[in-house]
Motif scaffolding. Structure first.
Motif, short mmCIF file in Angstrom:
data_model
loop_
_atom_site.label_atom_id
_atom_site.label_comp_id
_atom_site.label_asym_id
_atom_site.label_seq_id
_atom_site.Cartn_x
_atom_site.Cartn_y
_atom_site.Cartn_z
N ARG A 194 -36.39 45.52 57.25
CA ARG A 194 -37.68 45.89 57.83
C ARG A 194 -37.59 47.16 58.67
O ARG A 194 -36.57 47.44 59.29
CB ARG A 194 -38.20 44.76 58.72
CG ARG A 194 -38.62 43.51 57.99
CD ARG A 194 -39.18 42.49 58.98
NE ARG A 194 -39.49 41.23 58.31
CZ ARG A 194 -39.94 40.15 58.94
NH1 ARG A 194 -40.15 40.19 60.24
NH2 ARG A 194 -40.21 39.05 58.27
N ILE A 195 -38.70 47.90 58.70
CA ILE A 195 -38.86 49.01 59.64
C ILE A 195 -39.29 48.38 60.97
O ILE A 195 -40.34 47.72 61.03
CB ILE A 195 -39.92 50.00 59.14
CG1 ILE A 195 -39.56 50.53 57.74
CG2 ILE A 195 -40.08 51.15 60.14
CD1 ILE A 195 -38.25 51.26 57.64
N ALA A 196 -38.48 48.55 62.02
CA ALA A 196 -38.75 47.85 63.28
C ALA A 196 -40.12 48.20 63.84
O ALA A 196 -40.81 47.34 64.41
CB ALA A 196 -37.66 48.19 64.30
N LEU A 197 -40.54 49.44 63.69
CA LEU A 197 -41.81 49.89 64.25
C LEU A 197 -43.00 49.13 63.68
O LEU A 197 -43.92 48.76 64.41
CB LEU A 197 -41.97 51.39 63.99
CG LEU A 197 -43.23 52.07 64.52
CD1 LEU A 197 -43.28 52.00 66.03
CD2 LEU A 197 -43.27 53.53 64.06
N THR A 198 -42.99 48.88 62.37
CA THR A 198 -44.13 48.22 61.73
C THR A 198 -43.87 46.74 61.42
O THR A 198 -44.82 45.98 61.23
CB THR A 198 -44.49 48.92 60.41
OG1 THR A 198 -43.40 48.76 59.48
CG2 THR A 198 -44.75 50.40 60.62
N GLY A 199 -42.61 46.35 61.31
CA GLY A 199 -42.29 44.98 60.92
C GLY A 199 -42.37 44.75 59.42
O GLY A 199 -42.31 43.60 58.97
N TYR A 200 -42.51 45.81 58.65
CA TYR A 200 -42.65 45.71 57.19
C TYR A 200 -41.46 46.38 56.52
O TYR A 200 -40.84 47.25 57.13
CB TYR A 200 -43.96 46.39 56.75
CG TYR A 200 -45.18 45.55 56.94
CD1 TYR A 200 -45.89 45.08 55.86
CD2 TYR A 200 -45.62 45.21 58.22
CE1 TYR A 200 -47.03 44.31 56.02
CE2 TYR A 200 -46.75 44.43 58.40
CZ TYR A 200 -47.45 43.98 57.30
OH TYR A 200 -48.57 43.21 57.47
N PRO A 201 -41.20 46.03 55.25
CA PRO A 201 -41.87 45.00 54.42
C PRO A 201 -41.49 43.60 54.89
O PRO A 201 -40.48 43.41 55.55
CB PRO A 201 -41.33 45.28 53.01
CG PRO A 201 -40.00 45.92 53.23
CD PRO A 201 -40.13 46.72 54.50
N GLN A 202 -42.32 42.64 54.53
CA GLN A 202 -42.15 41.26 54.97
C GLN A 202 -42.01 40.33 53.77
O GLN A 202 -42.83 40.33 52.86
CB GLN A 202 -43.36 40.82 55.80
CG GLN A 202 -43.53 41.60 57.10
CD GLN A 202 -44.72 41.14 57.90
OE1 GLN A 202 -45.49 40.30 57.47
NE2 GLN A 202 -44.89 41.69 59.09
N GLY A 203 -40.95 39.56 53.78
CA GLY A 203 -40.80 38.47 52.81
C GLY A 203 -40.51 38.89 51.39
O GLY A 203 -40.62 38.06 50.49
N LEU A 204 -40.16 40.14 51.15
CA LEU A 204 -39.97 40.60 49.79
C LEU A 204 -38.50 40.66 49.41
O LEU A 204 -37.65 40.95 50.26
CB LEU A 204 -40.56 42.00 49.61
CG LEU A 204 -42.06 42.16 49.83
CD1 LEU A 204 -42.45 43.61 49.65
CD2 LEU A 204 -42.84 41.28 48.87
N PRO A 205 -38.17 40.41 48.15
CA PRO A 205 -36.80 40.68 47.71
C PRO A 205 -36.53 42.17 47.80
O PRO A 205 -37.34 42.99 47.39
CB PRO A 205 -36.79 40.18 46.25
CG PRO A 205 -38.22 40.23 45.82
CD PRO A 205 -39.03 39.95 47.06
#
Length: 387
Positions: A207-218
């Motif tokens: 994840r990119i700490a700033l946005t929290g994304y991507p989430q839950g993806l392989p």
């Protein structure tokens, strides 16, 4: 600093195009006339394979933003018949496409070397015939094209938080069917792919700490970093991930459409589909849930993209590693939203013109490197020459 998706404002110069009376903008943008304008006003480089590098007139970022489109607008007039994913591109074209991707992405990492200062990504989203051209949110150009984008992380940090319920932020399990109901089946299926230069990431580690994304993806780390992009094995494995996604998507919605449906035709990984999907009770239970709702909810059924719809990208994470990920696509979303960046474009010619010289300097340097490596020839426009 609070982590969460960000909404940034990107100014653009209004495009001087008149949409013919009686046509919707997304219908006109798929026309040969519009693609000719794209080349004449924004084209940077083209080659005999039909690949066109161009400046994004309606960009995501004015720091660095460009695209390569497989321009079949003159050879295939039916927009629904054009190649729209890498697996449909002839091998000689794809070989040049891969080299162009490698050269442009390497340039971006050279120009923006600090992972703490800049977010760098490239990738593509499906533009296939999964709903009528007149539906809301249909992509503006129905042809395969890649995006190359850099964002200043300081500007992202200063931007307001985006609405987490924005329907375009589909990758975090909020709206994605796969992540909400099939996460373990999905990951287990991808684990069956034979990958050597792509190493699976631990959940949440990319994840990119700033946005929290991507989430839950392989997600997969590119072993060896940017140098690996010049290894043909990388692109074979990048394609394997896409093929696996397509197989999963078609197998699932085949079961939604027809109870106990047979194996889809033209499947890429037959053994994986048969052993990990078609006899998996969790997979079939989720298909039944969606099928039952489609029968009674016309709006829900109409919103489903029955054909494979994806976003696949390569990006640099906070640790400086290159990561590959793939997500189910939804109506109207952009490639940047996979990383939690929502772009709000606003017409502001003065603001765009202040950023334009630095942007063009980079795009013309990228073009020089592509010409030097025999990836194409320069295109002249009213704003720059062919060399």
């Amino acid at each position: 600093m609070q982590s969460g998706p960000r909404e940034i404002v990107t100014p653009f110069r209004p495009i001087p195009l008149d949409v013919p009376e009686g046509m919707k903008p997304n219908e006109f943008f798929n026309s040969t006339e519009n693609l000719d304008d794209l080349t004449g006003n924004n084209g940077l480089l083209r080659n005999p394979e039909g690949l066109l590098l161009y400046r994004k007139a309606l960009g995501h970022s004015n720091l660095f933003d460009a695209s390569i489109i497989y321009n079949t607008s003159n050879s295939i007039l039916d927009p629904l018949g054009r190649p729209v994913r890498r697996t449909q591109v002839p091998e000689p074209v794809k070989n040049v496409w891969n080299r162009m991707n490698e050269i442009i992405f390497a340039f971006m990492l050279e120009r923006y070397p600090d992972a703490e200062r800049h977010l760098v990504l490239c990738g593509e989203a499906s533009l296939d015939a999964t709903w009528p051209l007149t539906s809301p949110g249909v992509p503006s150009i129905r042809m395969l094209h890649n995006h190359f984008i850099s964002f200043d992380k300081a500007e992202l940090a200063a931007a307001p938080l985006a609405d987490p319920n924005n329907p375009n932020l589909t990758d975090g399990g909020q709206n994605s069917l796969f992540q909400a109901h099939l996460r373990d089946v999905y990951r287990n299926f991808f684990a069956g792919l034979d990958l050597q230069v792509l190493r699976p990431c631990a959940p949440g580690s990319c994840r990119i700490a700033l946005t929290g994304y991507p989430q839950g993806l392989p997600s997969w780390e590119v072993v060896g970093g940017v140098a690996t992009l010049s290894d043909h094995r990388f692109w074979r494995e990048y394609d394997s991930i896409l093929k696996g996604f397509i197989d999963f998507y078609r197998a699932f919605f085949g079961q939604v459409s027809i109870r106990n449906a047979p194996m889809p035709e033209r499947i890429h990984f037959r053994d994986l589909v048969e052993n990990k999907l078609l006899h998996n009770n969790t997979f079939l239970k989720a298909a039944k849930m969606v099928r039952d709702r489609c029968i009674v909810d016309a709006k829900y059924a109409n919103a489903i993209r029955w054909q494979p719809a994806f976003k696949q990208l390569i990006y640099r994470n906070d640790a400086g590693s290159l990561i590959v990920t793939i997500s189910q696509n939804s109506i109207g979303n952009a490639i940047t939203e996979l990383l939690g960046v929502v772009v709000r474009r606003v017409p502001d010619a003065d603001a765009y013109e202040r950023a334009e010289p630095a942007l063009l300097e980079q795009l013309l340097e990228v073009r020089r490197r592509l010409v030097e490596t025999d990836c194409g020839e320069g295109v002249a426009t009213p704003y720059w020459g062919a060399a």
